[in-house]
Scaffold this active site. Sequence first.
Site, PDB file in Angstrom:
ATOM      1  N   HIS A 161      -0.199  -5.781 -17.135  1.00  0.00           N
ATOM      2  CA  HIS A 161       0.931  -5.265 -17.913  1.00  0.00           C
ATOM      3  C   HIS A 161       0.623  -3.892 -18.523  1.00  0.00           C
ATOM      4  CE1 HIS A 161       4.693  -5.259 -19.838  1.00  0.00           C
ATOM      5  NE2 HIS A 161       4.763  -6.523 -20.215  1.00  0.00           N
ATOM      6  N   ASP A 382      13.260  -8.322  -0.645  1.00  0.00           N
ATOM      7  CA  ASP A 382      13.406  -8.850   0.712  1.00  0.00           C
ATOM      8  C   ASP A 382      12.319  -8.241   1.603  1.00  0.00           C
ATOM      9  OD1 ASP A 382      14.119  -9.636   3.261  1.00  0.00           O
ATOM     10  OD2 ASP A 382      16.146  -8.794   3.191  1.00  0.00           O
TER      11      ASP A 382
END
Length: 450
Positions: A161, A382
Amino acid sequence: MLKKSLEIPDCFYKDKPTLVCPKDPTPTKKLYLSNLDDQKFLRFTIKYLYLYKRSISAETLKESLSRVLVDYYPLAGRLRNSEEDVEKLELDCNGEGAVFVEAFMDFTAEEFMKVSKWPNRSWRKLLYRVETQSFLGVPPLVVQVTKLRCGGTIICTAFNHCLCDGIGTSQFLHAWAHQTSNPTNPTDNHLLPPPFHDRHPLAPRVPPQNSYPHPEFTRPATPHDLTRAILSQPLVPTSHTFTSPDLLLLKRACAPSLKCTSFEALASHVWRAWAKSLGLAPSLHVKLLFSVNARARLAPALPGGYYGNAFVIACAQATVRELVARNVGEAVKLVKEAKERVDDEWVRSAVDLLEVERRRGPDMSASLVISTWSKLGLEEVDFGVGGPMHMGPLASEIYCLFLPVVGDLNAFTVLMSVPEGVVERFEYYMRNLGCEDGYNDVGVVNGCSI
């Protein structure tokens, strides 16, 4: 009745983990991290789980990862303590590589979907654990690709992070997916912004100027450590999906004169449900902490493709009595005001405060923290086999996640863990969108009966 999520079987690893390095030479340098990047409370990894019905070749994913790391070369580096200031982190862009692991699980995509309402501890086996003595030893990017018996694929990723926020991770995942699904023409990515690496646009001013009180960082003189009390009890994950009609009902409860976003209405509703279910003292001050994307709120705005941490924490606060005795519209006003305070000067002030007090962290003493994963495009990644069947976190934490719903851009799934003894009350208040409850002087919720 305590609800349990079924455990998933063990993973069988094909080989030992490998390091995937950038395919072409990349810059060797130290990358400065902003004060928003190396905050103490961000020293963890963001873990995503993607389930795809079809098979995705691990070799193809590894090859495309090596290509995308040419552009995102910092994710192939390693975090270090700064030589100038041991309190501060920097990134050694050395091209050492991301960790990549292949595994197999005797499970099907359909079986996983049956247990996917919320995570349990067994899901952690879907992401390889790097054994290290400290947080700095964990590579900035870890990937595990797990093949399923049915031919489906689970891809789990862990991003440090301190290098990127939710927008940044989504940007990287889409770039990687594009490289995977377009192997013959990977440069045809005109819809994707190129990564902007420099973090100096968020450097502190000289001298630092802390011009706001920043209640998100300010602990009360006599704090009530609610978080510790909650963590002392067994926690139960709970999730609830809010559809477009649900959100419309919440917005109508805010009164026609108050325009608000779906996030503002839902955040207010969850905050109130949380406070009601815990049975808190009416005089207790509670906070709602939530992230606000500062990219376009700065002057000038951050460059497109900025994938570092560019969010600040907004803070709404009230006594429990004020929060739950009024209608949800009053809570929405508090949330809206907290968002509207975040402008260029507010962000610069927060950056400067962290320059002076590096150990300063969010006030968690009596706070609900909401992190939003929706509206980031995470559910649209995708890799050339269609969108995911499921996208979400690897674990349920005490803080609250607003998750995207695959196939419904306007819906939210709220996921968090609450103490076992209050889970039924919490879920009741979460479901109850139309009834307003009061709070009496001794802290007993009344109005709707359970």
